[in-house]
Scaffold this active site. Structure first.
Site, PDB file in Angstrom:
ATOM      1  N   ASP A  35       0.852  -1.184   0.000  1.00 25.66           N
ATOM      2  CA  ASP A  35       0.000   0.000   0.000  1.00 25.66           C
ATOM      3  C   ASP A  35       0.886   1.231   0.000  1.00 25.66           C
ATOM      4  O   ASP A  35       1.795   1.358   0.832  1.00 25.66           O
ATOM      5  CB  ASP A  35      -0.930   0.004   1.214  1.00 25.66           C
ATOM      6  CG  ASP A  35      -2.099  -0.956   1.052  1.00 25.66           C
ATOM      7  OD1 ASP A  35      -2.180  -1.622  -0.001  1.00 25.66           O
ATOM      8  OD2 ASP A  35      -2.928  -1.039   1.974  1.00 25.66           O
ATOM      9  N   HIS A  57       3.531  -2.456   3.833  1.00 23.63           N
ATOM     10  CA  HIS A  57       3.547  -1.014   3.613  1.00 23.63           C
ATOM     11  C   HIS A  57       4.979  -0.584   3.308  1.00 23.63           C
ATOM     12  O   HIS A  57       5.911  -0.953   4.037  1.00 23.63           O
ATOM     13  CB  HIS A  57       3.008  -0.265   4.830  1.00 23.63           C
ATOM     14  CG  HIS A  57       1.538  -0.450   5.032  1.00 23.63           C
ATOM     15  ND1 HIS A  57       1.017  -1.570   5.638  1.00 23.63           N
ATOM     16  CD2 HIS A  57       0.481   0.337   4.703  1.00 23.63           C
ATOM     17  CE1 HIS A  57      -0.309  -1.466   5.673  1.00 23.63           C
ATOM     18  NE2 HIS A  57      -0.663  -0.318   5.113  1.00 23.63           N
TER      19      HIS A  57
END
Length: 244
Positions: free
Chosen positions: A72, A220
């Site tokens: 992400d 992430h």
């Protein structure tokens, strides 16, 4: 990269965002759960597939020999280039879910993702929770980023990830009607707190032990830990017999 037989090339740029029937609008925060089956697959992720697969929404892929790595991309923290270096070295294709601000401010990195064969995913123009939006605004959240990426980079996205991991049946239906397959995940850990990064050795063990066929791994790119352990993690997955 096989998610589901129905998730071939999509044409999101030309499909209208209309809803055919009234679906449940209750907002839910997704989680893969901690209980697993005999193949180490989280039961909650499997139940999600069973319930929402007809809406082209998945938490596991159907390829039980493969692990799909996804990132992400909400903002840049200086580690994405190193992550891309590792993926290139290991010959791994990942999915990068971009927000609008990232796509607009990190153009060199986004272009590098495309040039090196990675997949760009849609994480919402403003990272707004779709169940909190009107239908009109939810459609705009998806399609405005789609149009920007298509116009700026000549790239047509086909995978969507719900911002904040929050969804409703209605939101998943909206994404499908906009031409998207929605991907959640079957493995993740707390890696996004930049001021409280997890221990690399512990993280490597946790992610390696959680490996399973069909896994969609959420990471992430703001995480220093992820940038440090990614190469060894890929090696560990392959040692376990998985394609990455």
């Amino acid at each position: 990269m096989k998610i589901n037989a129905s998730a071939a090339l999509l044409t999101a740029a030309t499909l209208p965002c209309t809803v055919a029937y009234a679906a449940d609008c209750s907002k839910t925060g997704y989680g893969q759960g901690t209980t697993v089956d005999e193949k180490n697959r989280p039961l909650d992720a499997m139940q999600f597939n069973s319930r929402f697969g007809d809406l082209d929404a998945f938490a596991l892929s159907e390829d039980d020999k493969r692990i799909i790595i996804t990132f992400d991309q909400g903002y840049e923290n200086g580690y994405t280039a190193k992550i891309l270096d590792t993926l290139k070295e290991k010959k791994v294709q990942a999915i990068f879910f971009l927000t609008g601000p990232y796509a607009k401010t990190e153009q060199a990195l986004v272009q590098r993702m495309i040039d090196e064969g990675h997949i760009l995913g849609n994480h919402g123009m403003t990272h707004a929770s779709l169940p909190d939006l009107s239908d009109k605004d939810a459609k705009h959240e998806i399609q405005s980023l789609h149009s920007y990426i298509l116009d700026k980079y000549g790239y047509q996205m086909q995978y969507f990830r719900c911002p904040c991991g929050e969804y409703s049946e209605h939101a998943l239906e909206l994404a499908k009607e906009c031409g998207y397959t929605t991907l959640f995940w079957s493995s993740a850990y707390v890696d996004w707190k930049t001021d409280c990064q997890p221990d690399p050795d512990e993280s490597l063990k946790k992610l390696t032990d959680a490996a399973h066929g069909g896994e969609i791994l959420l990471l992430h790119s703001v995480s220093a830990t992820n940038a440090e352990i990614l190469g060894e993690l890929i090696d560990n997955f392959r040692t376990k017999g998985f394609t990455v």
